[in-house]
Design a protein around this motif. Structure first.
Motif, short mmCIF file in Angstrom:
data_model
loop_
_atom_site.label_atom_id
_atom_site.label_comp_id
_atom_site.label_asym_id
_atom_site.label_seq_id
_atom_site.Cartn_x
_atom_site.Cartn_y
_atom_site.Cartn_z
N HIS A 93 57.27 31.54 33.35
CA HIS A 93 57.40 30.40 32.46
C HIS A 93 58.60 29.56 32.90
N ALA A 94 58.44 28.25 32.87
CA ALA A 94 59.56 27.36 33.19
C ALA A 94 60.59 27.39 32.06
N VAL A 95 60.11 27.63 30.85
CA VAL A 95 61.00 27.82 29.69
C VAL A 95 60.41 28.91 28.81
N VAL A 96 61.30 29.56 28.06
CA VAL A 96 60.89 30.56 27.08
C VAL A 96 61.48 30.16 25.75
N ARG A 97 60.63 30.02 24.74
CA ARG A 97 61.09 29.64 23.40
C ARG A 97 61.62 30.89 22.71
N THR A 98 62.91 30.89 22.36
CA THR A 98 63.56 32.04 21.73
C THR A 98 64.18 31.59 20.41
N PRO A 99 64.58 32.55 19.55
CA PRO A 99 65.26 32.17 18.31
C PRO A 99 66.54 31.39 18.56
N GLY A 100 67.15 31.56 19.74
CA GLY A 100 68.38 30.86 20.06
C GLY A 100 68.17 29.53 20.76
N GLY A 101 66.92 29.12 20.92
CA GLY A 101 66.60 27.86 21.60
C GLY A 101 65.77 28.11 22.85
N TYR A 102 65.56 27.06 23.63
CA TYR A 102 64.76 27.18 24.84
C TYR A 102 65.61 27.77 25.96
N LEU A 103 65.13 28.86 26.53
CA LEU A 103 65.80 29.52 27.64
C LEU A 103 65.13 29.08 28.93
N PRO A 104 65.88 28.52 29.88
CA PRO A 104 65.26 28.14 31.15
C PRO A 104 64.71 29.38 31.86
N GLY A 105 63.47 29.32 32.26
CA GLY A 105 62.86 30.42 32.99
C GLY A 105 63.32 30.47 34.43
N LEU A 106 63.78 29.32 34.94
CA LEU A 106 64.22 29.23 36.33
C LEU A 106 65.60 28.58 36.42
N PRO A 107 66.62 29.20 35.80
CA PRO A 107 67.96 28.62 35.87
C PRO A 107 68.49 28.68 37.31
N LYS A 108 69.59 28.00 37.54
CA LYS A 108 70.17 27.86 38.89
C LYS A 108 70.28 29.18 39.63
N HIS A 109 70.90 30.18 39.02
CA HIS A 109 71.11 31.45 39.73
C HIS A 109 69.80 32.18 40.04
N THR A 142 52.34 34.32 17.80
CA THR A 142 52.46 33.50 16.60
C THR A 142 53.56 32.46 16.71
N ASP A 143 54.52 32.67 17.62
CA ASP A 143 55.60 31.70 17.78
C ASP A 143 55.14 30.46 18.56
N TYR A 144 53.90 30.45 19.03
CA TYR A 144 53.32 29.30 19.72
C TYR A 144 52.03 28.85 19.01
N SER A 145 51.97 28.97 17.70
CA SER A 145 50.71 28.72 16.99
C SER A 145 50.61 27.34 16.34
N ASP A 146 51.44 26.40 16.75
CA ASP A 146 51.44 25.05 16.20
C ASP A 146 51.31 24.06 17.37
N PRO A 147 50.35 23.12 17.29
CA PRO A 147 50.18 22.16 18.39
C PRO A 147 51.46 21.38 18.72
N GLU A 152 55.87 20.35 22.48
CA GLU A 152 57.31 20.34 22.73
C GLU A 152 57.66 21.31 23.86
N THR A 153 57.06 22.50 23.86
CA THR A 153 57.33 23.49 24.89
C THR A 153 56.86 23.00 26.26
N MET A 154 55.70 22.35 26.32
CA MET A 154 55.22 21.80 27.59
C MET A 154 56.16 20.71 28.10
N ASP A 155 56.69 19.88 27.19
CA ASP A 155 57.66 18.85 27.60
C ASP A 155 58.92 19.50 28.18
N PHE A 156 59.45 20.51 27.48
CA PHE A 156 60.64 21.19 27.99
C PHE A 156 60.34 21.88 29.32
N ALA A 157 59.13 22.39 29.50
CA ALA A 157 58.76 23.03 30.77
C ALA A 157 58.80 22.03 31.92
N ARG A 158 58.34 20.81 31.67
CA ARG A 158 58.39 19.77 32.71
C ARG A 158 59.83 19.45 33.08
#
Length: 194
Positions: A93-109, A142-147, A152-158
């Motif tokens: 995943h390019a991003v992972v939606r977590t309770p703490g916000g969007y976590l980059p799936g591919l951060p710099k390191h 269930t954390d991805y059950s709303d269009p 929003e997640t697809m936008d953050f992934a881009r």
């Protein structure tokens, strides 16, 4: 080493497309490897007794997820490098939606360890993704059950994919997963990596 990172929101059809890539390349007797970032992370997380299943990983504290990401990246790079001039595909995943916000799936390191040539973004209509998620009883999403959340997640992934690509000189390619024919996306991905 030729590594393509195949990303997309849960339920978009990454696994189906990658299985189709496997069928195509197997028929061609090509040398290839298909890896799943979550499998690498899950193996480590279970060994460390952090989780008992994959869907619990998204709920781990961010510092633990970062640690698991790093260990997985090292092992993935090692496995992809061992293939030589073959094609390697990484399902993540390019991003992972977590309770703490969007976590980059591919951060710099992480992306600097992996050194991909292409980051693929698999996308579909949010309503279609919801339907696929409902039909997949093997996962709890269930954390991805709303269009709106899916959009929003697809936008953050881009955004995340492009930011990661800049760090290593990779390209970013958006690939639409056409309902009923995953071979269209599979052929686009293979052609872009070869």
């Amino acid at each position: 080493m030729k590594l393509g990172i195949v990303t997309g929101i849960p339920g978009v059809g990454k696994t189906t497309i990658l299985n189709t890539i496997k069928e195509i390349l197997s028929k061609e007797n090509s040398k290839f490897l298909i890896m799943n970032y979550g499998d690498y992370m899950l193996k480590t997380a279970m060994e460390m007794k952090y989780v008992s299943n994959r869907d619990e990983m998204r709920k781990l504290p961010l510092n633990v997820q970062r640690q698991l990401q790093l260990e997985a990246a090292k092992n993935i790079y090692k496995d992809a490098s061992s293939l030589g001039d073959g094609l390697s595909f990484l399902d993540t995943h390019a991003v992972v939606r977590t309770p703490g916000g969007y976590l980059p799936g591919l951060p710099k390191h992480i992306v600097e360890i992996l050194q991909p040539q292409v980051i693929f973004l698999i996308e579909s209509d949010p309503e279609l993704i919801l339907k696929r998620q409902e039909n997949d009883k093997t996962r709890a999403r269930t954390d991805y059950s709303d269009p709106a959340v899916i959009k929003e997640t697809m936008d953050f992934a881009r955004y995340s994919a492009m930011a990661s690509a800049v760090l290593v000189g990779a390209s970013v390619k958006v690939v639409k997963n056409v309902e009923g024919d995953p071979s269209i996306a599979a052929h686009q991905i293979i052609k872009s990596l070869v």
